[in-house]
Structure formats: structure tokens, C-alpha cells
Enzyme design. Structure first.
Site, short mmCIF file in Angstrom:
data_model
loop_
_atom_site.label_atom_id
_atom_site.label_comp_id
_atom_site.label_asym_id
_atom_site.label_seq_id
_atom_site.Cartn_x
_atom_site.Cartn_y
_atom_site.Cartn_z
CD GLU A 31 -2.83 -1.20 2.41
OE1 GLU A 31 -2.55 -0.35 3.32
OE2 GLU A 31 -3.81 -2.12 2.41
CG ASN B 243 -0.31 -7.12 -1.20
OD1 ASN B 243 -0.88 -7.74 -2.16
ND2 ASN B 243 -1.05 -6.86 -0.10
CG HIS C 114 -9.62 -6.13 0.93
ND1 HIS C 114 -9.97 -7.37 1.79
CD2 HIS C 114 -8.49 -5.75 1.14
CE1 HIS C 114 -8.72 -7.62 2.52
NE2 HIS C 114 -7.72 -6.80 2.16
CD GLU D 188 -4.33 -8.02 1.87
OE1 GLU D 188 -5.24 -7.44 2.59
OE2 GLU D 188 -3.21 -7.56 1.88
CG ASP E 241 -12.20 -9.32 2.39
OD1 ASP E 241 -12.43 -8.41 1.81
OD2 ASP E 241 -11.85 -9.16 3.44
C1 XIL Z 1 -6.00 -6.39 8.56
C2 XIL Z 1 -5.95 -7.56 9.68
O1 XIL Z 1 -7.09 -8.23 8.96
C3 XIL Z 1 -6.45 -6.94 10.86
O2 XIL Z 1 -6.70 -8.10 11.80
C4 XIL Z 1 -5.69 -5.96 11.61
O3 XIL Z 1 -6.35 -5.54 12.85
C5 XIL Z 1 -5.57 -5.00 10.55
O4 XIL Z 1 -4.68 -5.35 9.12
N1 XIL Z 1 -4.90 -4.76 3.85
C6 XIL Z 1 -3.70 -5.34 4.29
C7 XIL Z 1 -3.81 -6.42 5.68
O5 XIL Z 1 -2.60 -5.44 3.88
O6 XIL Z 1 -2.63 -6.56 6.46
C8 XIL Z 1 -4.83 -5.88 6.67
O7 XIL Z 1 -4.96 -6.95 7.51
C9 XIL Z 1 -6.02 -5.47 5.71
C10 XIL Z 1 -5.90 -4.56 4.71
#
Ligand code: XIL
Length: 372
Positions: A187, A228, A264, A292, A294
Site C-alpha cells: 500500500e 501488494n 477487498h 486478500e 473478501d
Molecule cells: C488487517 C487484519 O485483517 C486485521 O486483523 C488488523 O487489525 C489490521 O490489518 N490490507 C492488508 C492487511 O494488507 O494486512 C490488512 O489486515 C487488511 C488490509
């Protein structure tokens, strides 16, 4: 199911069984394989699968397609009692790739200056290896989950550059041979494609990105190193900027091996340009992974929203199946029982393929049907 897929799946499960430790999940798979023994080229295709335990697990089907299917986990992993057992057994049964959701982040592994603590991450790695799963390292350099000793300290630019390189060296060397890929930089850009202001960029400017990849490669030349980010799944201003950045890095010989598209999504929000976008990064010689995934729906969910979610999961998996360079899809968790979504996106949730009771949702069935 084609004969080739069945044969491949049988072989994959035999490997899993001979790896010995997948136990409970693999017994279910073994049962399914025995049932499959009756299959012949003339048998009509089986009826729609799950939910039941006498089916192939996603990992067996994904393996037969040359893809990995992963999940992030740490919440739930260390629970004792039946909940913990269930969490671990579904994780091991269904997935062949594991990303620590939090356990490898800077504040977890490097809680005080010069002090590294790997207990949590090591236990996840041991679990993965005992169950014949690969591990994706997440994440070396990010603007969040940094310890206060770091962010509140007084440093020179040189101090920060040395600390960045030392952190990467220590962590990557610790897991060398146990982690197949790292999200090296996470990020780093804003949605408009400009460099995000962060602890790292404020001290080091853009150059920290290149420094980080170089340090990670020195520490483990075999790991595939990823950039990422989120909102880079479709063709847009941000992914254009990532594209230009990684093209320039590649031209200068910086050891970047892949792009992680977090994924996401909100239901009905999978970009129509996902596959096209994957293809342009693949053409740079990079792997592309959905790291990641969802897909959140408005709460309470309904059968209509969960079916729409299943369509979205299918779209993401289809795009990955269509692109050779896409070798893995990882969901951010796997059960709605443990998901970061409701705490971050108020009013939204139920974003994963298993519900909070570990029952398959339409999303799971959609992925399963596509892979089989
Ligand atoms: C999130 C976790 O799921 C949580 O448990 C934590 O509190 C915060 O981080 N992008 C990412 C991940 O790269 O590392 C993040 O994970 C979600 C967004």
C-alpha cells in the site's frame, strides 16, 4: 469431472497423505477419492457439490488446475477447544497456502528495537508445513501496524534506511526456505497514484521501495517478491501508476517478481477490467495474485446478496484461471466468524466463503464448481 482432473487429484491426495499430517481433512478427501474410483469416462458429470464432507477439498481441485488457493489466518488459529479445532481443520482441509493475517507484521515480529519475536509466526509456519501448505509472508514494509518505538523515535534519514534494511534482512532470513513469497511493500500509493505519505516515505522518499526489494532479495533470493495494494484490481489511475512504477523497477533490474491485488471488494464491485489488468502485469513478466480476497455484503445478508456474492467470487476465480501468471488466490480469512470486515466497514460483513458456523456458502459452491 474429467479423468485427467481425477487422476491428478488422486495423485495430489496421495502426496498429501504421504506428507502424513493432513489427517482429518485428508481422510475426508480419501473417502471422496474412493468414491471417485467408481467414476468412468461414461459416467455423467456429478451433481452440484457441497455442502457435505464427502467431496474434494478446494485445495485438491486447485492443485489439479495448477493454482494455489489460500487463506489468511491467525485469529482462531490459537483458540483451544472445538472452535480452534474446527478453524484449523477446515483451514488445513481446504487450503494449500497460508498467509499470516497479522503475525508477521512489523509490530508483531519486531516489538522493541533490536528485539525480534517470532513465536506467533513460527507456529503458523509449523502448522502450514505439517499440513503441506505453502506460506506467503505478509508484510515487510507498510505504513500501519508499526511499533511506537519506531514511529515515535528521533532518527536521521540514514538511521531509517539502515533500520528498514536490517528489519527486512532479519525477518526474511529467519523464514528463509519456509516462505515462498513476500509482500515486500504494501500500500505505498494513494488512490490517485501518488506516493502515500508514511513513516517510510517521509524519511526516505520513493527510494524506500527499491531499497526494500533489494534487501529482501539479498536475504532470500528464492522468494518471489511482491508489491501488494488495494484498488489496483481493475484498470484505473492507481493501477496505471503501479504499472508505471513496476515497469521502471523491472527496467532497472530491481528484483520484483509479482503484483498482489488485495481484492477487498463490495458485492457487485468486481471490476470488469480485472482480467485485462492481470494480463498487462503478466506481460511485464510478473506473477499476479489475488492476495486478500473478501466480498462484503450489506448486513443482514440475504439469499439474494449471498448469491450475488457467489457470482463475484466466480468472476475473480475465472479471471485467475484465464491468466497463467495468476498462480494463487488467497481469501482474507475463510469463515465469517473471523473477518476484519465488520470492524472496518460498518454495516457490512459475511464476506467469506464459509459462514460463522463453518458451513459452505454459495460462494464456496461457486468456486468449487468452477475449479472442478
Ligand atoms: C488487517 C487484519 O485483517 C486485521 O486483523 C488488523 O487489525 C489490521 O490489518 N490490507 C492488508 C492487511 O494488507 O494486512 C490488512 O489486515 C487488511 C488490509
Amino acid at each position: 469431472m474429467s479423468r485427467a482432473v481425477i487422476l491428478h487429484a488422486r495423485r495430489a491426495c496421495r502426496d498429501l497423505l504421504s506428507g502424513a499430517r493432513g489427517a482429518a481433512g485428508c481422510l475426508a478427501i480419501a473417502g471422496a477419492l474412493a468414491a471417485c474410483g467408481a467414476d468412468s469416462a461414461t459416467t455423467p458429470p456429478p451433481p452440484p457439490p457441497p455442502p457435505s464432507s464427502d467431496t474434494f477439498a478446494l485445495r485438491i481441485l486447485a492443485d489439479a488446475r495448477g493454482k494455489r488457493v489460500g487463506a489468511a489466518g491467525d485469529a482462531g488459529f490459537r483458540l483451544t477447544g472445538s472452535d480452534g479445532n474446527q478453524f484449523r481443520s477446515v483451514l488445513a482441509r481446504e487450503y494449500n497456502l497460508l498467509t499470516p493475517e497479522n503475525d508477521m507484521k512489523f509490530d508483531h515480529v519486531h516489538p522493541a528495537q533490536g528485539t525480534f519475536r517470532y513465536t506467533g509466526a513460527d507456529s503458523l509456519v509449523a502448522f502450514a508445513e505439517a499440513n503441506n501448505m505453502k506460506v506467503r509472508g505478509h508484510t515487510l514494509v507498510w505504513h500501519q501496524q508499526l511499533p511506537s518505538w519506531l514511529t515515535n523515535g528521533t532518527w536521521t534519514q540514514n538511521d531509517v534506511s539502515l533500520m528498514l534494511q536490517d528489519h527486512i534482512k532479519q525477518v526474511v532470513e529467519h523464514f528463509k526456505g519456509h516462505v515462498v513469497a513476500w509482500d515486500v511493500v504494501n500500500e505505498a500509493l494513494n488512490d490517485d497514484g501518488t506516493l502515500r505519505s508514511s513513516f517510510w516515505s517521509n524519511y526516505l522518499g520513493r527510494g524506500y521501495i527499491e531499497t526494500a526489494f533489494t534487501a529482501a532479495h539479498l536475504a532470500d533470493p528464492d522468494a518471489v517478491l511482491f508489491y501488494n495494494d488495494y484498488n489496483i484490481e481493475g484498470v484505473n489511475q492507481k493501477s496505471d501508476s503501479v504499472y508505471a512504477m513496476v515497469q521502471a523497477l523491472k527496467l532497472r533490474g530491481v528484483p520484483i517478481g509479482g503484483i498482489g491485488m488485495q481484492g477487498h471488494f463490495q458485492v457487485n464491485g468486481v471490476p470488469s477490467t480485472l482480467q485485462q489488468n492481470m494480463e498487462r502485469f503478466a506481460a511485464l513478466g510478473l506473477k499476479v495474485e489475488i492476495t486478500e480476497l473478501d466480498i462484503r455484503v450489506s448486513l443482514p445478508s440475504t439469499s439474494a446478496s449471498l448469491n450475488a456474492q457467489a457470482d463475484d467470487y466466480r468472476k475473480v476465480f475465472q479471471a485467475c484461471l484465464n491468466v497463467n501468471a495468476c498462480d494463487a488466490i488467497i481469501t482474507w480469512g475463510f469463515t465469517d466468524r473471523f473477518s476484519w470486515v465488520p470492524s472496518v466497514f460498518s454495516g457490512w460483513g459475511d464476506a467469506l466463503p464459509f459462514d460463522a458456523a463453518y458451513v459452505h456458502k454459495p460462494a464456496y459452491t461457486a468456486i468449487y464448481s468452477l475449479l472442478k
